[in-house]
Scaffold this motif. Sequence first.
Motif, PDB file in Angstrom:
ATOM      1  N   PRO A 141     -10.146  13.502 -13.459  1.00 37.46           N
ATOM      2  CA  PRO A 141     -11.340  13.932 -14.200  1.00 37.46           C
ATOM      3  C   PRO A 141     -11.112  13.931 -15.706  1.00 37.46           C
ATOM      4  CG  PRO A 141     -10.797  15.459 -12.421  1.00 37.46           C
ATOM      5  CD  PRO A 141      -9.628  14.554 -12.574  1.00 37.46           C
TER       6      PRO A 141
ATOM      7  N   LEU B  69     -16.348  20.499  -8.911  1.00 37.17           N
ATOM      8  CA  LEU B  69     -17.272  19.443  -9.305  1.00 37.17           C
ATOM      9  C   LEU B  69     -18.686  20.004  -9.220  1.00 37.17           C
ATOM     10  CD1 LEU B  69     -17.942  16.450  -9.960  1.00 37.17           C
ATOM     11  CD2 LEU B  69     -17.956  16.038  -7.493  1.00 37.17           C
TER      12      LEU B  69
ATOM     13  N   TRP C 260     -17.306  18.779 -14.730  1.00 34.37           N
ATOM     14  CA  TRP C 260     -16.049  19.227 -14.127  1.00 34.37           C
ATOM     15  C   TRP C 260     -15.682  20.594 -14.698  1.00 34.37           C
ATOM     16  CZ3 TRP C 260     -13.552  16.581 -10.306  1.00 34.37           C
ATOM     17  CH2 TRP C 260     -13.953  15.254 -10.090  1.00 34.37           C
TER      18      TRP C 260
END
Length: 256
Positions: free
Chosen positions: A137, A157, A173
């Motif tokens: 991420p 998420l 995120w």
Amino acid sequence: HGKENVDSRHNRGRGGETTRFHTVNVAQPVRFSRKCPTGWHHYEGTASCYRVYLNGENYWDAVQTCQRVNGSLATFTADQELRFILAQEWDLEEKTFVRKDQRRFWVGYQYVITNRNHSLEGHWEVAYKGSSEVFLPPDPIFGTAMSENENILCAQLQCFHFPTLRHHGLHSWYAENCYEKSSFLCKRSQTCVDIKDNIVDEGYYFTPKGNDPCLSCTCHNGEPEMCVAALCERPQGCQQYRKDPKECCKFTCLDP
């Protein structure tokens, strides 16, 4: 490829009557859409199944729940897989731990803090090493329930419920305290699922989900292969009848 091998057999029924059927080798490949158990979403690109669990669990309990279903907290190998996840409807109407238009769930990453000066510095890692190629991420949004003693935060998420936002791939995120409770996303390999929704192990015979209860296939890498079909003769002395959708060569007579 152009010929059928036909083998006539007799099978003694429960009441002593003889049921006659033929087995026919199916030459053409047969495709089946169901490669995941009920409640799981299949993605062809990774040959994987995904499921969101609504019961709020902390990160470590969520890890164990996923392991009990032969999976793990989801990680992603490419943007295409992530877009697939974001586009799904995860049936989160009843239980949620954030606003109704937003969905957040644990996934299989952890943020390791290396510096706690004016801003938290660190990096993402895969929580449980699996695939060699894993998408990491970007910089996270830090959760509100952080402890000064924690050097590891866990990944959530966030996706959105509204279809227009979902299909545009809008998401965020979060690096959150691992002991917070949240929904979570499990991922497992695709598998063979039989007509009664049982999971079938590699190499075993089974009848795949579909409209033909008289197919018998071998499970190979989560796919039904080498399928053979049995063709049933109509029941004797019965003009109107109904086939059982889940039992081969089983009929219900509808005559008065």
